[in-house]
Design an enzyme around this catalytic site. Structure first.
Site, PDB file in Angstrom:
ATOM      1  N   SER A 152       0.808  -0.753   1.062  1.00  0.00           N
ATOM      2  CA  SER A 152       0.326  -2.103   0.774  1.00  0.00           C
ATOM      3  C   SER A 152      -0.841  -2.075  -0.213  1.00  0.00           C
ATOM      4  CB  SER A 152      -0.016  -2.796   2.098  1.00  0.00           C
ATOM      5  OG  SER A 152      -0.105  -4.175   1.897  1.00  0.00           O
ATOM      6  N   ASP A 229       9.753  -8.239   5.100  1.00  0.00           N
ATOM      7  CA  ASP A 229       8.297  -8.088   4.951  1.00  0.00           C
ATOM      8  C   ASP A 229       7.700  -9.450   4.576  1.00  0.00           C
ATOM      9  OD1 ASP A 229       5.755  -7.681   3.689  1.00  0.00           O
ATOM     10  OD2 ASP A 229       6.254  -5.571   3.376  1.00  0.00           O
ATOM     11  N   HIS A 260       6.424  -5.342   7.449  1.00  0.00           N
ATOM     12  CA  HIS A 260       5.347  -4.689   6.684  1.00  0.00           C
ATOM     13  C   HIS A 260       4.562  -3.670   7.521  1.00  0.00           C
ATOM     14  CE1 HIS A 260       2.749  -4.812   3.111  1.00  0.00           C
ATOM     15  NE2 HIS A 260       1.695  -4.768   3.899  1.00  0.00           N
TER      16      HIS A 260
END
Ligand SMILES: N[C@@H](CCC(=O)N[C@@H](CSC=O)C(=O)NCC(=O)O)C(=O)O
Length: 288
Positions: A152, A229, A260
């Site tokens: 991320s 996600d 995620h």
């Protein structure tokens, strides 16, 4: 294994065929005390080992990856040392904002120039100069087989830093990376807050823009993202903006039904080790 006095061991736990350690040290670049994790496989007894630097995402400390990613099993299997730093400067003297996506836990792996952030928020220099030198001095890392990966915000950091420093990092991969921060809500908030309103200064930290100009040694970047996600759906990741060119191959895998979280990261961890090992091997063969 002995360490220099610049780092102090906080904890050690046996994990698979190796040891998961946590260290603390005083960072001159960040102006505060920092923690970082190091997984040391037992195979260090045979000499220098390949290594991976892992960068975590928003809200994480050094602990999230250690506790949730399930990397130790594969690090032991592949004989890789794993280094994982925190995501921002820490401590009572470091400025903060009550937001999950700015301030502590959200350093965005850049060097802030705006006040009050500029004094401490220098994660780019911390990673690429201070921490790299410290871990090379203290652990038997083979510098020819050193890769970078992340999740991320940490995926953004890994691609960004990996593309800017091919002399340090010989392989790159990411889980659900934020690929185009100049064009996302997280990114625009962080870049304007840490760097100010001049958008020309933001481009240096945008992986898609860097990739478009990349002309360094050939890299294959492995990217996994779950198709469920929520941050992909809300436009924070924008993997489609990261494009291959003559020097760069983006291998993008969309993973059906994954979100995620670290459940997703752990599910594909083994494939990232395999990717880095293949990149190291390909570069070794190319040299001979
Ligand atoms: N609103 C959430 C957002 C925090 C979150 O999901 N953080 C992710 C990384 S997101 C991009 O960088 C994460 O890795 N969290 C740590 C974990 O252990 O899952 C919130 O504030 O909770």
């Amino acid at each position: 294994m002995t360490h220099t006095s610049e780092i102090e061991q906080v904890s050690v736990s046996r994990s698979f065929n190796g040891q998961q350690k946590v260290f603390k040290h005083r960072s001159n670049v960040l102006g505060c005390e920092m923690n970082f994790g190091v997984y040391v496989p037992d195979s260090v007894h045979i000499g220098k080992r390949p290594a991976l630097l892992y960068l975590s995402g928003l809200t994480c400390t050094h602990a999230n990856f250690i506790e949730k990613a399930g990397a130790q099993r594969f690090a032991a299997q592949y004989g890789f040392i794993i280094i994982n730093p925190d995501t921002s400067p820490r401590g009572d003297n470091v400025p903060d904002k009550e937001d999950y996506d700015f301030g502590k836990g959200a350093g965005f792996y850049l060097d802030a120039t705006e006040e009050p952030w500029a004094a401490n928020y220098k994660m780019y220099s911390y990673i690429t100069k201070e921490l790299i030198d410290i871990v090379k001095r203290n652990f038997p890392i083979d510098p020819e087989n050193f890769g970078i990966f992340g999740h991320s915000m940490g995926g953004h950091g890994a691609i960004n830093i990996g593309l800017k420093h091919p002399e340090i990092f010989k392989s790159i991969s990411a889980f659900a990376p934020a690929c185009h921060p100049t064009n996302s809500n997280w990114g625009r908030k962080a870049l304007s807050g840490y760097l100010g309103p001049d958008e020309t200064k933001w481009a240096q930290y945008d992986s898609s823009l860097l990739a478009a100009k990349y002309s360094g040694p050939k890299r294959i970047i492995l990217i996994d993202i779950g198709d469920d996600d929520s941050f992909l759906k809300s436009g924070e990741l924008q993997p489609e903006s990261l494009k291959s060119n003559n020097h760069l191959e983006i291998v993008y895998r969309s993973r059906a039904h994954y979100d995620h979280s670290y459940y997703f990261v752990a599910s594909f961890m083994e494939e990232h080790f395999e990717h880095h090992a293949k990149e190291f091997q390909a570069q070794k063969l190319a040299k001979h």
